[in-house]
Enzyme design. Structure first.
Site, PDB file in Angstrom:
ATOM      1  N   THR A  36      18.509 -50.842  13.478  1.00 39.04           N
ATOM      2  CA  THR A  36      17.864 -51.276  12.246  1.00 39.04           C
ATOM      3  C   THR A  36      18.720 -50.765  11.087  1.00 39.04           C
ATOM      4  OG1 THR A  36      16.416 -49.350  12.431  1.00 39.04           O
ATOM      5  CG2 THR A  36      15.517 -51.461  13.163  1.00 39.04           C
ATOM      6  N   GLY A  57      13.633 -51.753   9.305  1.00 39.44           N
ATOM      7  CA  GLY A  57      12.374 -51.920  10.036  1.00 39.44           C
ATOM      8  C   GLY A  57      11.309 -52.690   9.268  1.00 39.44           C
ATOM      9  N   ASP A  62      12.792 -54.117  13.427  1.00 38.36           N
ATOM     10  CA  ASP A  62      12.142 -53.753  14.691  1.00 38.36           C
ATOM     11  C   ASP A  62      11.869 -55.004  15.519  1.00 38.36           C
ATOM     12  OD1 ASP A  62       9.969 -51.141  13.311  1.00 38.36           O
ATOM     13  OD2 ASP A  62      12.091 -51.124  13.783  1.00 38.36           O
TER      14      ASP A  62
END
Length: 108
Positions: A36, A57, A62
């Site tokens: 990420t 994220g 994610d």
């Protein structure tokens, strides 16, 4: 080997320490790291050059990694999170289901 790494907020130093202790392994030409955004930036500063940075994220990174795991593009997964604090629970939902599909996973 494609390895995904995610470290949430205050756990980024733990991920960098984990990588630094194993730098010879992670620097091999056959190892490709997918991270990420901010985690990728931290491990790049630690000395890795074979890092593909995805979105952060909260911006879907994610979920991008989860999709890569589901589509068998990731061989392993290293995850470092602050237990009991889930700011982005919807993103974690995807990860927890996908992580069991990878060939290995390691939680810091």
């Amino acid at each position: 080997m494609n390895i995904a790494i995610i470290a949430h907020d205050l756990k980024k130093p733990d991920m960098v320490a984990f990588i630094m202790k194993r730098l010879d392994f992670f620097k091999q030409d056959c190892i490709k790291i997918f991270a990420t955004g901010t985690t990728g930036k931290h491990v790049e500063h630690a000395g890795l050059k074979n890092v593909t940075r995805l979105n952060s994220g909260p911006m879907g990174g994610d979920a991008e990694i989860a999709a890569m795991i589901v589509n068998k593009k990731i061989d392993g997964f290293i995850f470092s999170l602050k237990i009991f604090i889930f700011k982005n629970f919807s993103n974690l939902y995807y990860i927890w289901f996908a992580v069991f599909l990878s060939k290995f996973f390691y939680i810091l």
